[in-house]
Write a protein that holds these residues in place. Sequence first.
Motif, PDB file in Angstrom:
ATOM      1  N   ASN A 607       0.850  -1.256  -0.045  1.00 39.50           N
ATOM      2  CA  ASN A 607       0.089   0.024   0.105  1.00 39.50           C
ATOM      3  C   ASN A 607       1.108   1.256  -0.097  1.00 39.50           C
ATOM      4  N   GLY A 608       0.584   2.158  -1.011  1.00 32.85           N
ATOM      5  CA  GLY A 608       1.608   3.435  -0.996  1.00 32.85           C
ATOM      6  C   GLY A 608       0.719   4.685  -0.360  1.00 32.85           C
ATOM      7  N   GLY A 609      -0.452   4.584   0.036  1.00 34.32           N
ATOM      8  CA  GLY A 609      -1.298   5.523   0.670  1.00 34.32           C
ATOM      9  C   GLY A 609      -1.518   6.799  -0.407  1.00 34.32           C
ATOM     10  N   ARG A 610      -1.703   7.582   0.021  1.00 33.64           N
ATOM     11  CA  ARG A 610      -2.301   8.787  -0.863  1.00 33.64           C
ATOM     12  C   ARG A 610      -1.420   9.383  -1.739  1.00 33.64           C
ATOM     13  N   THR A 611      -1.832   9.926  -2.854  1.00 32.65           N
ATOM     14  CA  THR A 611      -1.201  10.252  -3.685  1.00 32.65           C
ATOM     15  C   THR A 611      -2.073  11.421  -4.737  1.00 32.65           C
ATOM     16  N   LEU A 612      -1.522  12.480  -5.416  1.00 28.90           N
ATOM     17  CA  LEU A 612      -2.134  13.246  -6.032  1.00 28.90           C
ATOM     18  C   LEU A 612      -1.836  13.625  -7.493  1.00 28.90           C
ATOM     19  N   HIS A 613      -2.613  13.452  -8.300  1.00 27.82           N
ATOM     20  CA  HIS A 613      -2.005  13.719  -9.708  1.00 27.82           C
ATOM     21  C   HIS A 613      -3.107  14.964 -10.101  1.00 27.82           C
ATOM     22  N   GLN A 614      -2.449  16.037 -10.731  1.00 29.17           N
ATOM     23  CA  GLN A 614      -3.420  17.221 -11.260  1.00 29.17           C
ATOM     24  C   GLN A 614      -2.577  17.867 -11.943  1.00 29.17           C
ATOM     25  N   GLY A 615      -3.353  18.397 -13.268  1.00 29.74           N
ATOM     26  CA  GLY A 615      -2.790  19.261 -14.505  1.00 29.74           C
ATOM     27  C   GLY A 615      -3.638  19.520 -15.359  1.00 29.74           C
ATOM     28  N   VAL A 616      -3.362  19.884 -16.437  1.00 33.77           N
ATOM     29  CA  VAL A 616      -3.998  20.386 -17.664  1.00 33.77           C
ATOM     30  C   VAL A 616      -3.531  19.882 -18.917  1.00 33.77           C
ATOM     31  N   GLU A 617      -4.278  19.447 -20.027  1.00 32.38           N
ATOM     32  CA  GLU A 617      -4.112  18.954 -21.245  1.00 32.38           C
ATOM     33  C   GLU A 617      -4.692  19.882 -22.251  1.00 32.38           C
ATOM     34  N   VAL A 618      -3.967  20.030 -23.389  1.00 28.74           N
ATOM     35  CA  VAL A 618      -4.371  20.805 -24.284  1.00 28.74           C
ATOM     36  C   VAL A 618      -4.009  20.069 -25.729  1.00 28.74           C
ATOM     37  N   SER A 619      -5.042  20.132 -26.500  1.00 30.60           N
ATOM     38  CA  SER A 619      -4.432  19.751 -27.732  1.00 30.60           C
ATOM     39  C   SER A 619      -5.338  20.390 -28.948  1.00 30.60           C
ATOM     40  N   GLY A 620      -4.712  20.516 -30.146  1.00 28.85           N
ATOM     41  CA  GLY A 620      -5.402  21.265 -31.180  1.00 28.85           C
ATOM     42  C   GLY A 620      -4.723  21.111 -32.603  1.00 28.85           C
ATOM     43  N   ARG A 621      -5.435  21.541 -33.576  1.00 28.26           N
ATOM     44  CA  ARG A 621      -5.053  21.344 -34.884  1.00 28.26           C
ATOM     45  C   ARG A 621      -5.675  22.665 -35.757  1.00 28.26           C
ATOM     46  N   VAL A 622      -4.889  22.857 -36.618  1.00 30.83           N
ATOM     47  CA  VAL A 622      -5.022  24.158 -37.569  1.00 30.83           C
ATOM     48  C   VAL A 622      -5.033  23.825 -39.061  1.00 30.83           C
ATOM     49  N   ASP A 623      -5.973  23.930 -39.971  1.00 28.27           N
ATOM     50  CA  ASP A 623      -5.484  23.547 -41.420  1.00 28.27           C
ATOM     51  C   ASP A 623      -5.871  24.616 -42.390  1.00 28.27           C
ATOM     52  N   SER A 624      -4.755  25.097 -43.000  1.00 29.52           N
ATOM     53  CA  SER A 624      -4.830  26.260 -43.545  1.00 29.52           C
ATOM     54  C   SER A 624      -6.050  26.159 -45.047  1.00 29.52           C
ATOM     55  N   SER A 625      -5.901  24.830 -45.494  1.00 33.07           N
ATOM     56  CA  SER A 625      -6.808  24.965 -46.603  1.00 33.07           C
ATOM     57  C   SER A 625      -8.348  25.083 -46.349  1.00 33.07           C
ATOM     58  N   ASN A 626      -8.505  24.786 -44.949  1.00 38.52           N
ATOM     59  CA  ASN A 626     -10.070  25.013 -44.791  1.00 38.52           C
ATOM     60  C   ASN A 626     -10.380  26.630 -44.654  1.00 38.52           C
ATOM     61  N   PHE A 627      -9.329  27.400 -44.293  1.00 37.34           N
ATOM     62  CA  PHE A 627      -9.570  28.800 -44.213  1.00 37.34           C
ATOM     63  C   PHE A 627      -9.640  29.485 -45.682  1.00 37.34           C
ATOM     64  N   PHE A 628      -8.673  29.131 -46.460  1.00 35.71           N
ATOM     65  CA  PHE A 628      -8.429  29.667 -47.846  1.00 35.71           C
ATOM     66  C   PHE A 628      -9.138  28.927 -48.974  1.00 35.71           C
ATOM     67  N   LYS A 629      -9.474  27.619 -48.726  1.00 35.74           N
ATOM     68  CA  LYS A 629     -10.282  26.800 -49.795  1.00 35.74           C
ATOM     69  C   LYS A 629      -9.240  26.669 -50.776  1.00 35.74           C
ATOM     70  N   THR A 630      -8.163  26.079 -50.475  1.00 37.26           N
ATOM     71  CA  THR A 630      -6.914  25.968 -51.486  1.00 37.26           C
ATOM     72  C   THR A 630      -6.815  24.331 -51.639  1.00 37.26           C
ATOM     73  N   ASP A 631      -5.919  24.077 -52.804  1.00 37.50           N
ATOM     74  CA  ASP A 631      -5.611  22.682 -52.965  1.00 37.50           C
ATOM     75  C   ASP A 631      -4.377  22.366 -52.169  1.00 37.50           C
ATOM     76  N   PHE A 632      -3.593  23.255 -51.747  1.00 40.90           N
ATOM     77  CA  PHE A 632      -2.604  23.002 -50.661  1.00 40.90           C
ATOM     78  C   PHE A 632      -3.092  23.225 -48.999  1.00 40.90           C
ATOM     79  N   ASN A 633      -2.430  22.787 -48.248  1.00 44.45           N
ATOM     80  CA  ASN A 633      -2.862  22.642 -46.951  1.00 44.45           C
ATOM     81  C   ASN A 633      -1.400  22.814 -46.027  1.00 44.45           C
ATOM     82  N   PHE A 634      -1.290  23.910 -45.250  1.00 44.39           N
ATOM     83  CA  PHE A 634      -0.413  23.865 -44.238  1.00 44.39           C
ATOM     84  C   PHE A 634      -1.162  23.528 -42.815  1.00 44.39           C
ATOM     85  N   TYR A 635      -0.532  22.700 -42.071  1.00 48.36           N
ATOM     86  CA  TYR A 635      -1.062  22.161 -40.859  1.00 48.36           C
ATOM     87  C   TYR A 635      -0.077  22.215 -39.688  1.00 48.36           C
TER      88      TYR A 635
END
Length: 776
Positions: A607-635
């Motif tokens: 038995n290890g007793g009490r522990t605390l885990h706490q924090g923040v997770e962040v994820s995201g994605r950006v695709d340029s083709s959806n902004f400018f309706k182009t055939d190329f995409n920077f992401y």
Amino acid sequence: MSLAAAAGAQDGIRISGRVVDQRAAVIEGARILVERREISFQRNLVTDKEGAFQMPAVAPGRYLLTISAEGFADQTLEADGASTIEIVLGPARVAGEVSVRSSYLAGTEEALERTPGSIQTIDKRELERSRVFDFSEALRKIPGIYARDEEGFGLRPNIAIRGTNPTRSTKILLLEDGIPLAYAPYGDNSSYYHPPVERFESIEVQKGSGQIEFGPVTVAGLVNYITPNPPEKTSFSLKLTGGNRDFLSGNVQFGGTYGRTGFIVNLNRKQGAGARENIRSGITDVSTKIVRTLNGRNVLTGKFSVFSENSQVTYSGLTEAEYLANPRRNPFLNDRFTPRRIGFSLQHVAVLTSRIDLTTTFYGSVFSRDWWRQSSNSSQRPNRLNVDPDCLSMADLYTTCGNEGRVRDFRNWGIEPKLNARFGGGLFRDELHIGFRFTRENQDRIQKNGDLPTSRDGFVVEDNNRRNQAVSGFIQNRFIFSNFAVTAGVRVERIEFQRLNRLNGATGRTAITELIPGVGLTYNLFGNTTVFAGIHRGFAPPRTEDIISNSGGVVEIDSERSWNYEAGFRSRPFTGVSLEATFFRIDYENQIVPASIAGGVGAAFTNGGRTLHQGVEVSGRVDSSNFFKTDFNFYVQTALTYLSNAEFRGRRFSSVSGFAGASVGGNRLPYAPRTTLNTMVGYAYKNFDGFIENNFIGRQFADDLNTVDPIANGQRGALQAQTYWNATANYRVEKLKCVLFVTLKNVFDRTLIVDRTRGLLPSGPRLVQTGVKFSF
């Protein structure tokens, strides 16, 4: 079959249609994923009350649409500018659809239909184009996960979620199509077996209160691997990959649907050298899925897989002196690991009514592993007098120094029916999920001490039989009112443990019962943003060997229990932008830890007793083709975990041998980096798609004393922050129906320490791999 896409404005086409079932009833809330892969275009739609959907004008071209709805089989179509037509979905057909599918779709329907909490997916397209070498590399793309390598071939990943101990992935639940993947999830949840990444088409990770539907481990999160479904048309693919360190990989996949029967077969062979000298692995994996549609309401799915491995690999890491002399040294030339596994499942899906379906799954596996090795950790060397009197120094290692054979066989089977019912309609809806599972596990564990380094037999020093029987059930209800949903549920686990020592006849029995509640909330704040919050009970059973001693006595060790909290949001604020952020807190009442975390003892937990885990997770994605309706995409795509707290709480003393009286209250947990960050920047144009990836892992401690300066055997000391760079390029040759690819892992060939548990282990070397995949 071509989809319906109505001609739109002069600058594009408007994709639209209507989704119905086989009785011509409209399907509200069906999900449509629209993709144009050559430019990394992706958009999600949801059908309205009339079963209709429509997407604003997009650039002309051919688009792939995947239509899915709960209780129905997925369907894939192409959009090319034809007139609008109806799409008819049949009943759910395959085991792979019984999952914790996460694809978070913008809009009210997703917010209300999906279990609240942090949940992400690596889809088929992402998994394919990333050319990941193993699961550790794939899972690093998801926030909250820390995946540590071991032998350099990715065969035994060490996965942690939100600061749990990553060793052998014991603190998380691994699933395949919703079925437990571990050979003994109730009695020994260690991961000495892991199928190759090529077997699966997507990966789901869930960390919210919806975990209680699966069990038994509900603490930090689960990983669900999804196998591909039989294709509607006959298809064949061949992928060949080669690279440095003698790496060769071949994958063949063949399948089709003929009448009422569909099948898919996947054959994979991989071989090559590991991260250290004298480490080589070869695996062969064959899996098949057969789907038989009995009628419009009943479907049978059978799965069968065979896995074998033959590896020259050691269990022991290096001492400090050995690492400084040669970080990739492995002095144990004769160590050998040979696991074998056969797995199967048979699933029946019955659509009882348009609102009620029943899925019953029978599954099982047989797993054998023989590991002959001369050392379990670096502290046994160079003098192993306590084990072998003929091993006085490292000079005897290749002549008179004996070995230890851990010969183990595992068998398990289970049956699990699940009932899903949907009531109401419009603004008021109610979804009820009920499940039951009966499982039996059997472990035969033998240790033989051989006289020579090449021995494959010897004197029996351990002969144990360990059995587990578990009965579990859950009930979970989702009440939906307009844009707001409440999901509440409870799971019950009853586990019986039994251990027999065949050497002295000692036997012991005990049992535990656990109640695991959880509740979650979701609210569709506005158009493309969902906020969520949840609280649930975390639970993980002790191993059989920890709760019953070798003399048959019952050890006073508690189950792992925690209260888990999280709150967050997921949003698509603009076209081509997705973002998810989650605050989490895991408050352990009791965390089971090894009696000697740094010593690699492994046979005794406490038995290890009490522990605390706490924090923040962040994820995201950006695709340029959806902004400018182009055939190329920077992401750009990123996944950040900031684990602000991962600490021992209250009055705590060290579990490191020789430091029993040392206080560790407030110290950081071992192998819990404060920051992990994975970022990918890429470019796609027509048939080309390439990206550069950066993986950062913050500093870690290897023991509960938070030792900074390393000690001689290498098992204690800080692991400094690490940064790795990868690069991948794909090019599709349409005429040859193939994709050419090249990938570099650890571009700058950095050699860093990744583990001290059993001695120093180095990071994987630079890998250069190139290959081709044909698809017909």
